[in-house]
Motif scaffolding. Structure first.
Motif, PDB file in Angstrom:
ATOM      1  N   LEU A   9      40.370  48.436  47.892  1.00 45.64           N
ATOM      2  CA  LEU A   9      39.338  47.650  48.583  1.00 45.64           C
ATOM      3  C   LEU A   9      39.061  46.350  47.833  1.00 45.64           C
ATOM      4  O   LEU A   9      39.010  45.264  48.427  1.00 45.64           O
ATOM      5  CB  LEU A   9      38.069  48.490  48.680  1.00 45.64           C
ATOM      6  N   ALA A  10      38.911  46.492  46.502  1.00 44.87           N
ATOM      7  CA  ALA A  10      38.637  45.308  45.684  1.00 44.87           C
ATOM      8  C   ALA A  10      39.783  44.315  45.766  1.00 44.87           C
ATOM      9  O   ALA A  10      39.579  43.104  45.881  1.00 44.87           O
ATOM     10  CB  ALA A  10      38.401  45.726  44.241  1.00 44.87           C
ATOM     11  N   LEU A  11      40.995  44.858  45.761  1.00 42.64           N
ATOM     12  CA  LEU A  11      42.180  44.009  45.808  1.00 42.64           C
ATOM     13  C   LEU A  11      42.250  43.249  47.125  1.00 42.64           C
ATOM     14  O   LEU A  11      42.569  42.054  47.162  1.00 42.64           O
ATOM     15  CB  LEU A  11      43.419  44.881  45.654  1.00 42.64           C
ATOM     16  N   GLN A  12      41.878  43.965  48.188  1.00 40.50           N
ATOM     17  CA  GLN A  12      41.909  43.357  49.513  1.00 40.50           C
ATOM     18  C   GLN A  12      40.943  42.170  49.581  1.00 40.50           C
ATOM     19  O   GLN A  12      41.284  41.098  50.066  1.00 40.50           O
ATOM     20  CB  GLN A  12      41.519  44.422  50.524  1.00 40.50           C
ATOM     21  N   HIS A  13      39.731  42.404  49.048  1.00 40.15           N
ATOM     22  CA  HIS A  13      38.734  41.325  49.065  1.00 40.15           C
ATOM     23  C   HIS A  13      39.168  40.161  48.190  1.00 40.15           C
ATOM     24  O   HIS A  13      38.984  39.000  48.560  1.00 40.15           O
ATOM     25  CB  HIS A  13      37.377  41.856  48.617  1.00 40.15           C
TER      26      HIS A  13
END
Lengths: 267, 227
Positions: free
Chosen positions: A34-38
């Motif tokens: 999720l963090a990577l996506q953001h």
């Protein structure tokens, strides 16, 4: 009494159970993706912003040729470069060009009126127009500005590309002076004038559908038969009627009846 | 000499003095005389025959002092046992153009890059355009700071209502956090665009010690984390 009870700790066993550890690693993995996506989203946004600033820098040096109105190559490059722009980015471009001493319209190499008129430019021609050499250039820029999308480029649907047309191609900014339209000439004709007025209101010839125009003879959908207000005796309205209602006359018979009832009650 | 030029002279004299004091307070090598230059000396050095002060002549560079280098050296880590100081030569320039666009800042960035300066300070007469400011993060790790002339007319750190701000070195910061058993996120904060933070050129993650006068305690120290 000499037997031993096996000691069992009441404390929590150290170390997580295997299923807990598994759940934790799964959760961590999920959070990580999720963090990577953001982070990727933000990076893409930054990349676009840098690209826009670079485009502004390129457009600062336009027109590349010395012609007053830039040639075809410049025009087509200009259209490509402003594809990712928002209207506010175009304002930034005008600001930059004015700082550089150039007309806000990138295909014009004259100096803006903020330079040629000096400090009076703002109240003489207005804030937007003082960044251009003439009203024609300001109009051209406004024409392009309205075609740009308000949505930032990183949120746009990649499948849809906006098509930008330059005013010179369409011929929108044809020099129309006010005198042409206001002075009536010899073959001035009322029908033409009405047609022009209709166009001015935004009515087109195709929008005029004669089938829906109101006809002069009115046809009621259900026939309404006029009835005279009925009096007590089916005749015309009597003078004693109140709003069409004839109050009942209290007859002596009526009184007698009531009295009789009352006497019955009394019994 | 007309009223206007003498006003302009004293204006620029104040600006130059504040700029040099600011660099001195950050820890760059400057002498006391340089920081407190008198108006007469300023006129001798920076004003041409017509009486107009020359902004281009006012540019200067300064090296960090050993104490400053120590303050900016990060703590050694297993991967990096001998870290080098995250600070270097500062170059200050005063823009003579009334309005600043992308081209001016690009040229200044180019100069910083060529001469290998660590920090650049650009003092402008008007605020640069918004798109010009966007190139500042693109030239990292070179730091570019923009100051408006009107913000430097007065040295804000000398004002009686502004308490004393001092930057803590990474070692001091670590000791502070251990002493109070804190994480850095538990400290009070100060914004990077705070006028005093801009004066000291603070960066995200640093901690400043703020010493105030207190009626009851004499002096009161508080710590703020730069965000």
């Amino acid at each position: 009494m000499a037997f031993k009870v096996p000691v069992k700790s009441i404390l929590k066993q150290p170390g997580p159970r295997p299923d807990e550890a598994e759940a934790k690693s799964a959760r961590d993995q999920k959070n990580y993706t999720l963090a990577l996506q953001h982070a990727r989203k933000i990076q893409a946004q930054k990349d676009w912003q840098i690209r826009i600033v670079n485009a502004i820098q390129v457009l600062l040096d336009y027109p590349t040729t010395s012609h007053q109105t830039g040639d075809e190559v410049d025009a087509s490059k200009f259209i490509v470069l402003i594809q990712p722009f928002q209207p506010s980015d175009l304002d930034a471009l005008i600001e930059e060009r004015v700082v550089d001493g150039k007309c806000g319209w990138p295909l014009c190499s004259n100096e803006p009126r903020s330079v040629s008129l000096g400090k009076d430019a703002e109240w003489k021609v207005g804030k937007f127009k003082m960044g251009f050499c003439s009203n024609a250039c300001a109009k051209k820029m406004a024409f392009v500005k309205t075609q740009l999308s308000e949505i930032p480029v990183w949120e746009r649907d990649p499948g849809i590309s906006i098509s930008i047309t330059l005013p010179d191609v369409v011929g929108v900014v044809a020099p129309v002076t006010k005198d042409d339209s206001s002075v009536p000439n010899g073959n001035y004709d009322v029908a033409n004038a009405i047609h022009e007025l209709a166009l001015e209101r935004g009515e087109k010839a195709t929008s005029f559908r004669p089938n829906q125009v109101m006809l002069d003879q009115i046809v009621e959908k259900a026939g309404v038969v006029h009835k005279p207000l009925s009096g007590v005796h089916g005749a015309d309205v009597s003078s004693t009627a109140i709003e069409g209602y004839e109050p009942r006359v209290k007859t002596k018979v009526g009184f007698v009846d009531e009295d009789e009832e009352g006497s019955e009650d009394g019994d | 000499m007309s009223e206007g030029t003498s006003q302009e002279q004293s204006r620029l004299w104040r600006i130059l003095r504040t700029t040099k004091q600011m660099c001195y307070d950050r820890g760059y090598e400057l002498t006391e005389e340089e920081c407190n230059i008198s108006l007469a000396d300023f006129k001798l050095q920076y004003v041409d025959e017509s009486g107009a002060p020359q902004r281009t002549r006012m540019a200067f560079t300064a090296r960090p002092t050993p104490e400053m280098l120590k303050k900016y050296t990060p703590l050694p880590r297993p991967g990096n046992p001998e870290p080098s100081a995250d600070i270097g030569i500062i170059h200050v320039e005063f823009a003579s153009e009334p309005s600043i666009g992308i081209k001016h800042l690009k040229a200044f960035a180019q100069l910083l890059h060529e001469k290998n300066y660590h920090t650049g300070m650009y003092v402008t007469q008007a605020a640069p355009t918004s798109s010009a400011l966007k190139i500042i993060p693109s030239i990292l790790p070179t730091v570019m700071e923009i100051f408006r002339e009107e913000d430097l007319l007065v040295n804000i750190s000398r004002h009686e209502l502004v308490p004393k701000h001092t930057l803590l070195s990474p070692e001091d910061k670590k000791r502070l956090l251990e002493r109070y058993r804190l994480k850095e996120t538990q400290l009070p904060r100060i914004r990077m665009d705070d006028p005093m933070a801009r004066y000291l050129g603070l960066k995200r993650g640093q901690v400043v010690k703020i010493i105030r006068k207190s009626e009851t305690a004499g002096r009161y120290a508080s710590y703020r984390w730069v965000v």
